[in-house]
Design a protein around this motif. Structure first.
Motif, PDB file in Angstrom:
ATOM      1  N   ALA A   1       0.832  -1.207   0.000  1.00  0.00           N
ATOM      2  CA  ALA A   1       0.000   0.000   0.000  1.00  0.00           C
ATOM      3  C   ALA A   1       0.867   1.258   0.000  1.00  0.00           C
ATOM      4  O   ALA A   1       0.563   2.228  -0.698  1.00  0.00           O
ATOM      5  CB  ALA A   1      -0.930  -0.006   1.213  1.00  0.00           C
ATOM      6  N   THR A   2       1.947   1.236   0.767  1.00  0.00           N
ATOM      7  CA  THR A   2       2.846   2.391   0.816  1.00  0.00           C
ATOM      8  C   THR A   2       3.505   2.622  -0.527  1.00  0.00           C
ATOM      9  O   THR A   2       3.599   3.752  -1.012  1.00  0.00           O
ATOM     10  CB  THR A   2       3.923   2.182   1.896  1.00  0.00           C
ATOM     11  OG1 THR A   2       3.268   1.955   3.144  1.00  0.00           O
ATOM     12  CG2 THR A   2       4.827   3.388   2.015  1.00  0.00           C
ATOM     13  N   ALA A   3       3.981   1.549  -1.155  1.00  0.00           N
ATOM     14  CA  ALA A   3       4.637   1.661  -2.463  1.00  0.00           C
ATOM     15  C   ALA A   3       3.655   2.142  -3.522  1.00  0.00           C
ATOM     16  O   ALA A   3       3.997   2.975  -4.361  1.00  0.00           O
ATOM     17  CB  ALA A   3       5.252   0.325  -2.866  1.00  0.00           C
ATOM     18  N   ALA A   4       2.428   1.632  -3.495  1.00  0.00           N
ATOM     19  CA  ALA A   4       1.423   2.064  -4.465  1.00  0.00           C
ATOM     20  C   ALA A   4       1.092   3.541  -4.274  1.00  0.00           C
ATOM     21  O   ALA A   4       0.986   4.290  -5.249  1.00  0.00           O
ATOM     22  CB  ALA A   4       0.164   1.207  -4.337  1.00  0.00           C
ATOM     23  N   PHE A   5       0.937   3.958  -3.018  1.00  0.00           N
ATOM     24  CA  PHE A   5       0.661   5.370  -2.759  1.00  0.00           C
ATOM     25  C   PHE A   5       1.807   6.248  -3.246  1.00  0.00           C
ATOM     26  O   PHE A   5       1.586   7.262  -3.900  1.00  0.00           O
ATOM     27  CB  PHE A   5       0.426   5.620  -1.266  1.00  0.00           C
ATOM     28  CG  PHE A   5       0.315   7.081  -0.951  1.00  0.00           C
ATOM     29  CD1 PHE A   5      -0.886   7.744  -1.150  1.00  0.00           C
ATOM     30  CD2 PHE A   5       1.411   7.808  -0.521  1.00  0.00           C
ATOM     31  CE1 PHE A   5      -0.993   9.109  -0.905  1.00  0.00           C
ATOM     32  CE2 PHE A   5       1.321   9.164  -0.271  1.00  0.00           C
ATOM     33  CZ  PHE A   5       0.119   9.808  -0.456  1.00  0.00           C
TER      34      PHE A   5
ATOM     35  N   VAL B   1       0.598   5.871   5.909  1.00  0.00           N
ATOM     36  CA  VAL B   1       0.095   4.612   5.345  1.00  0.00           C
ATOM     37  C   VAL B   1       0.908   3.438   5.876  1.00  0.00           C
ATOM     38  O   VAL B   1       0.348   2.416   6.296  1.00  0.00           O
ATOM     39  CB  VAL B   1       0.127   4.654   3.798  1.00  0.00           C
ATOM     40  CG1 VAL B   1      -0.165   3.295   3.199  1.00  0.00           C
ATOM     41  CG2 VAL B   1      -0.859   5.688   3.263  1.00  0.00           C
ATOM     42  N   ALA B   2       2.235   3.564   5.862  1.00  0.00           N
ATOM     43  CA  ALA B   2       3.100   2.485   6.353  1.00  0.00           C
ATOM     44  C   ALA B   2       2.837   2.195   7.824  1.00  0.00           C
ATOM     45  O   ALA B   2       2.727   1.032   8.229  1.00  0.00           O
ATOM     46  CB  ALA B   2       4.567   2.856   6.134  1.00  0.00           C
ATOM     47  N   TRP B   3       2.739   3.236   8.634  1.00  0.00           N
ATOM     48  CA  TRP B   3       2.481   3.060  10.063  1.00  0.00           C
ATOM     49  C   TRP B   3       1.105   2.429  10.292  1.00  0.00           C
ATOM     50  O   TRP B   3       0.969   1.502  11.078  1.00  0.00           O
ATOM     51  CB  TRP B   3       2.572   4.416  10.767  1.00  0.00           C
ATOM     52  CG  TRP B   3       2.210   4.365  12.214  1.00  0.00           C
ATOM     53  CD1 TRP B   3       3.002   3.967  13.239  1.00  0.00           C
ATOM     54  CD2 TRP B   3       0.948   4.708  12.788  1.00  0.00           C
ATOM     55  NE1 TRP B   3       2.319   4.053  14.422  1.00  0.00           N
ATOM     56  CE2 TRP B   3       1.052   4.500  14.176  1.00  0.00           C
ATOM     57  CE3 TRP B   3      -0.251   5.173  12.267  1.00  0.00           C
ATOM     58  CZ2 TRP B   3      -0.001   4.746  15.039  1.00  0.00           C
ATOM     59  CZ3 TRP B   3      -1.305   5.418  13.129  1.00  0.00           C
ATOM     60  CH2 TRP B   3      -1.178   5.200  14.503  1.00  0.00           C
ATOM     61  N   HIS B   4       0.112   2.909   9.580  1.00  0.00           N
ATOM     62  CA  HIS B   4      -1.246   2.392   9.762  1.00  0.00           C
ATOM     63  C   HIS B   4      -1.343   0.925   9.354  1.00  0.00           C
ATOM     64  O   HIS B   4      -2.000   0.133  10.026  1.00  0.00           O
ATOM     65  CB  HIS B   4      -2.245   3.231   8.949  1.00  0.00           C
ATOM     66  CG  HIS B   4      -3.661   2.816   9.183  1.00  0.00           C
ATOM     67  ND1 HIS B   4      -4.293   1.867   8.410  1.00  0.00           N
ATOM     68  CD2 HIS B   4      -4.557   3.214  10.119  1.00  0.00           C
ATOM     69  CE1 HIS B   4      -5.512   1.701   8.849  1.00  0.00           C
ATOM     70  NE2 HIS B   4      -5.708   2.506   9.886  1.00  0.00           N
ATOM     71  N   GLN B   5      -0.680   0.554   8.257  1.00  0.00           N
ATOM     72  CA  GLN B   5      -0.769  -0.812   7.759  1.00  0.00           C
ATOM     73  C   GLN B   5       0.123  -1.784   8.539  1.00  0.00           C
ATOM     74  O   GLN B   5       0.002  -2.990   8.340  1.00  0.00           O
ATOM     75  CB  GLN B   5      -0.394  -0.859   6.274  1.00  0.00           C
ATOM     76  CG  GLN B   5      -1.363  -0.127   5.387  1.00  0.00           C
ATOM     77  CD  GLN B   5      -2.767  -0.694   5.466  1.00  0.00           C
ATOM     78  OE1 GLN B   5      -2.970  -1.895   5.480  1.00  0.00           O
ATOM     79  NE2 GLN B   5      -3.750   0.177   5.520  1.00  0.00           N
TER      80      GLN B   5
END
Length: 118
Positions: free
Chosen positions: A2-6, A105-109
């Motif tokens: 998700a982080t990479a896609a964002f 995003v990284a922290w949340h996921q």
């Protein structure tokens, strides 16, 4: 992922706005951004998650760790890839638009997700 896609979408969008055009080059930029962000996110995310676990950081302190560490990595990558000559004056604020939400995003996921499941 998700982080990479964002990061890939945000970077491609910033380039599209700056260049005022869409094209095949934009797709290449998005793919390259995704690959670089994925490698950095997988390795860096695992290290950050391990640090959070070892130090038993809470949600607020782990969020600060993610924000600071990912911002530092983004600045380092910008220096590395673009060989900036004037030091801190060359750092573009646009990468903050990518790295700060990518940190969230990284922290949340990772941290937040594990915290809610535990």
């Amino acid at each position: 992922m998700a982080t990479a896609a964002f990061a890939a979408l945000a970077h491609a969008a910033l380039v599209a706005v700056a260049a005022r055009s869409f094209g095949l080059e934009l797709a290449y930029i998005a793919v390259l951004s995704f690959v670089v962000a994925l490698v950095v996110a997988l390795i860096g995310g695992a290290v950050l998650l391990a640090i959070v676990g070892v130090l038993r950081l809470g949600l607020t302190s782990s969020l600060l760790l993610f924000l600071i560490a990912i911002q530092a990595v983004a600045i380092w990558l910008e220096f590395y890839f673009f060989e900036l000559q004037n030091g801190w004056a060359d750092i573009s604020w646009q990468y903050g638009l990518i790295s700060v939400p990518a940190s969230l995003v990284a922290w949340h996921q990772s941290v937040f997700y594990i915290h809610k499941r535990a």
